[in-house]
Write a protein that holds these residues in place. Structure first.
Motif, PDB file in Angstrom:
ATOM      1  N   VAL A   1      69.161  34.371   5.216  1.00  0.00           N
ATOM      2  CA  VAL A   1      69.925  35.601   4.674  1.00  0.00           C
ATOM      3  C   VAL A   1      69.891  35.644   3.016  1.00  0.00           C
ATOM      4  CG1 VAL A   1      72.137  36.485   4.212  1.00  0.00           C
ATOM      5  CG2 VAL A   1      71.692  35.438   6.311  1.00  0.00           C
ATOM      6  N   TYR A   2      69.599  36.594   2.424  1.00  0.00           N
ATOM      7  CA  TYR A   2      69.442  36.862   1.061  1.00  0.00           C
ATOM      8  C   TYR A   2      70.490  37.849   0.533  1.00  0.00           C
ATOM      9  CZ  TYR A   2      64.999  34.942   2.438  1.00  0.00           C
ATOM     10  OH  TYR A   2      64.102  34.072   2.952  1.00  0.00           O
ATOM     11  N   ARG A   3      70.772  37.675  -0.750  1.00  0.00           N
ATOM     12  CA  ARG A   3      72.066  38.650  -1.551  1.00  0.00           C
ATOM     13  C   ARG A   3      70.986  39.004  -2.375  1.00  0.00           C
ATOM     14  NH1 ARG A   3      76.424  40.957  -1.933  1.00  0.00           N
ATOM     15  NH2 ARG A   3      77.410  41.059  -4.274  1.00  0.00           N
ATOM     16  N   VAL A   4      71.028  40.381  -2.513  1.00  0.00           N
ATOM     17  CA  VAL A   4      70.419  41.221  -3.502  1.00  0.00           C
ATOM     18  C   VAL A   4      71.312  42.100  -4.141  1.00  0.00           C
ATOM     19  CG1 VAL A   4      68.415  42.846  -3.961  1.00  0.00           C
ATOM     20  CG2 VAL A   4      68.237  41.306  -1.962  1.00  0.00           C
TER      21      VAL A   4
ATOM     22  N   ILE B   1      65.944  47.803  -4.494  1.00  0.00           N
ATOM     23  CA  ILE B   1      66.285  46.566  -3.684  1.00  0.00           C
ATOM     24  C   ILE B   1      64.911  46.553  -2.673  1.00  0.00           C
ATOM     25  CG2 ILE B   1      67.614  45.932  -2.034  1.00  0.00           C
ATOM     26  CD1 ILE B   1      69.881  47.093  -3.304  1.00  0.00           C
ATOM     27  N   ALA B   2      64.295  47.665  -2.310  1.00  0.00           N
ATOM     28  CA  ALA B   2      63.331  47.385  -1.359  1.00  0.00           C
ATOM     29  C   ALA B   2      62.102  46.681  -2.131  1.00  0.00           C
ATOM     30  CB  ALA B   2      62.678  48.819  -0.847  1.00  0.00           C
ATOM     31  N   GLY B   3      61.899  46.766  -3.240  1.00  0.00           N
ATOM     32  CA  GLY B   3      60.938  46.199  -4.139  1.00  0.00           C
ATOM     33  C   GLY B   3      61.112  44.831  -4.120  1.00  0.00           C
ATOM     34  N   LYS B   4      62.378  44.449  -4.386  1.00  0.00           N
ATOM     35  CA  LYS B   4      62.703  42.937  -4.379  1.00  0.00           C
ATOM     36  C   LYS B   4      62.660  42.259  -3.106  1.00  0.00           C
ATOM     37  CE  LYS B   4      63.975  41.170  -7.601  1.00  0.00           C
ATOM     38  NZ  LYS B   4      63.124  40.391  -8.495  1.00  0.00           N
ATOM     39  N   LEU B   5      63.132  43.021  -1.995  1.00  0.00           N
ATOM     40  CA  LEU B   5      62.947  42.439  -0.757  1.00  0.00           C
ATOM     41  C   LEU B   5      61.305  42.183  -0.302  1.00  0.00           C
ATOM     42  CD1 LEU B   5      65.390  44.281   1.751  1.00  0.00           C
ATOM     43  CD2 LEU B   5      65.423  41.925   0.939  1.00  0.00           C
ATOM     44  N   THR B   6      60.406  43.090  -0.688  1.00  0.00           N
ATOM     45  CA  THR B   6      58.981  42.905  -0.394  1.00  0.00           C
ATOM     46  C   THR B   6      58.465  41.492  -0.902  1.00  0.00           C
ATOM     47  OG1 THR B   6      58.151  44.114  -1.951  1.00  0.00           O
ATOM     48  CG2 THR B   6      58.513  45.185   0.155  1.00  0.00           C
TER      49      THR B   6
ATOM     50  N   TYR C   1      73.944  41.726   1.462  1.00  0.00           N
ATOM     51  CA  TYR C   1      73.197  40.697   2.193  1.00  0.00           C
ATOM     52  C   TYR C   1      72.080  41.339   3.087  1.00  0.00           C
ATOM     53  CZ  TYR C   1      76.781  37.470   0.497  1.00  0.00           C
ATOM     54  OH  TYR C   1      77.565  36.903  -0.303  1.00  0.00           O
ATOM     55  N   PHE C   2      70.879  40.714   3.081  1.00  0.00           N
ATOM     56  CA  PHE C   2      69.938  41.127   3.877  1.00  0.00           C
ATOM     57  C   PHE C   2      69.197  39.953   4.674  1.00  0.00           C
ATOM     58  CE2 PHE C   2      70.017  43.971   0.383  1.00  0.00           C
ATOM     59  CZ  PHE C   2      69.678  45.275   1.166  1.00  0.00           C
ATOM     60  N   LYS C   3      68.872  40.412   5.891  1.00  0.00           N
ATOM     61  CA  LYS C   3      68.150  39.215   6.636  1.00  0.00           C
ATOM     62  C   LYS C   3      66.536  39.200   6.147  1.00  0.00           C
ATOM     63  CE  LYS C   3      69.145  42.190   9.903  1.00  0.00           C
ATOM     64  NZ  LYS C   3      69.504  42.740  11.167  1.00  0.00           N
ATOM     65  N   ARG C   4      65.807  38.167   6.178  1.00  0.00           N
ATOM     66  CA  ARG C   4      64.528  38.222   5.969  1.00  0.00           C
ATOM     67  C   ARG C   4      63.999  39.382   6.799  1.00  0.00           C
ATOM     68  NH1 ARG C   4      59.262  36.569   6.425  1.00  0.00           N
ATOM     69  NH2 ARG C   4      58.624  35.062   4.592  1.00  0.00           N
ATOM     70  N   PRO C   5      63.005  40.160   5.761  1.00  0.00           N
ATOM     71  CA  PRO C   5      62.326  41.270   6.540  1.00  0.00           C
ATOM     72  C   PRO C   5      61.118  40.865   7.500  1.00  0.00           C
ATOM     73  CG  PRO C   5      62.291  41.622   4.152  1.00  0.00           C
ATOM     74  CD  PRO C   5      62.702  40.371   4.405  1.00  0.00           C
ATOM     75  N   SER C   6      61.118  41.478   8.683  1.00  0.00           N
ATOM     76  CA  SER C   6      59.949  41.152   9.544  1.00  0.00           C
ATOM     77  C   SER C   6      58.793  41.713   9.035  1.00  0.00           C
ATOM     78  CB  SER C   6      60.395  41.584  10.733  1.00  0.00           C
ATOM     79  OG  SER C   6      60.363  42.701  11.240  1.00  0.00           O
ATOM     80  N   VAL C   7      57.653  41.230   9.354  1.00  0.00           N
ATOM     81  CA  VAL C   7      56.365  41.779   9.354  1.00  0.00           C
ATOM     82  C   VAL C   7      56.203  43.200  10.017  1.00  0.00           C
ATOM     83  CG1 VAL C   7      53.975  41.705   9.650  1.00  0.00           C
ATOM     84  CG2 VAL C   7      55.211  39.375   8.942  1.00  0.00           C
ATOM     85  N   PRO C   8      56.663  43.434  11.050  1.00  0.00           N
ATOM     86  CA  PRO C   8      56.455  44.717  11.765  1.00  0.00           C
ATOM     87  C   PRO C   8      57.580  45.701  10.926  1.00  0.00           C
ATOM     88  CG  PRO C   8      56.853  43.329  13.491  1.00  0.00           C
ATOM     89  CD  PRO C   8      57.136  42.474  12.096  1.00  0.00           C
ATOM     90  N   SER C   9      58.503  45.349  10.292  1.00  0.00           N
ATOM     91  CA  SER C   9      59.503  46.035   9.580  1.00  0.00           C
ATOM     92  C   SER C   9      58.597  46.582   8.247  1.00  0.00           C
ATOM     93  CB  SER C   9      60.569  45.504   9.075  1.00  0.00           C
ATOM     94  OG  SER C   9      61.450  45.808   8.261  1.00  0.00           O
TER      95      SER C   9
END
Length: 123
Positions: free
Chosen positions: A28-31, A104-109, A49-57
């Motif tokens: 889990v990540y806090r952004v 936030i999407a930029g940070k998650l990638t 809080y976000f789960k680790r993004p999956s490759v399909p996502s």
């Protein structure tokens, strides 16, 4: 004496929340980010809080950027990764501040390796 107990409970609460999320979702990540509407206003703080993004996502995100645009793809990507406990709040705040989704999407990638920190050197 009562005030001290309340402060102690408040201080340990975020830690127990983090542990509960880790137990439920594993990684889990806090952004968080801050948004300032204008120079005279105080910055608004957003954090989720976000789960680790999956490759399909991630693949759907890239495809969505091409098909429906960056903002819509970012919102879909975040909703795919956000923990259930923060989902409603994220949806509500993205409606008012759609740029938060892009940020936030930029940070998650970056978690998946998409970064600007790349060096190229001619030999």
């Amino acid at each position: 004496m009562e005030d001290i107990k309340k402060n102690d409970a408040a201080a340990t609460s975020p830690q127990s929340e983090k542990e509960a999320l880790k137990g439920k979702y594993k990684k889990v990540y806090r952004v968080s980010c801050s948004v300032r509407e204008d120079e005279d206003s105080e910055a608004l703080e957003f954090g989720y809080y976000f789960k680790r993004p999956s490759v399909p996502s991630y693949d759907r995100y890239l495809k969505g950027v091409q098909q429906s645009g960056m903002t819509r793809a970012s919102k879909t990507f975040l909703l795919d990764c956000v923990v259930d406990e923060d989902k409603d709040r994220l949806i509500s705040e993205m409606e008012e501040y759609p740029g938060v989704a892009l940020t936030i999407a930029g940070k998650l990638t970056e978690i998946l390796g998409l970064t600007n920190a790349v060096n190229l050197k001619k030999l």
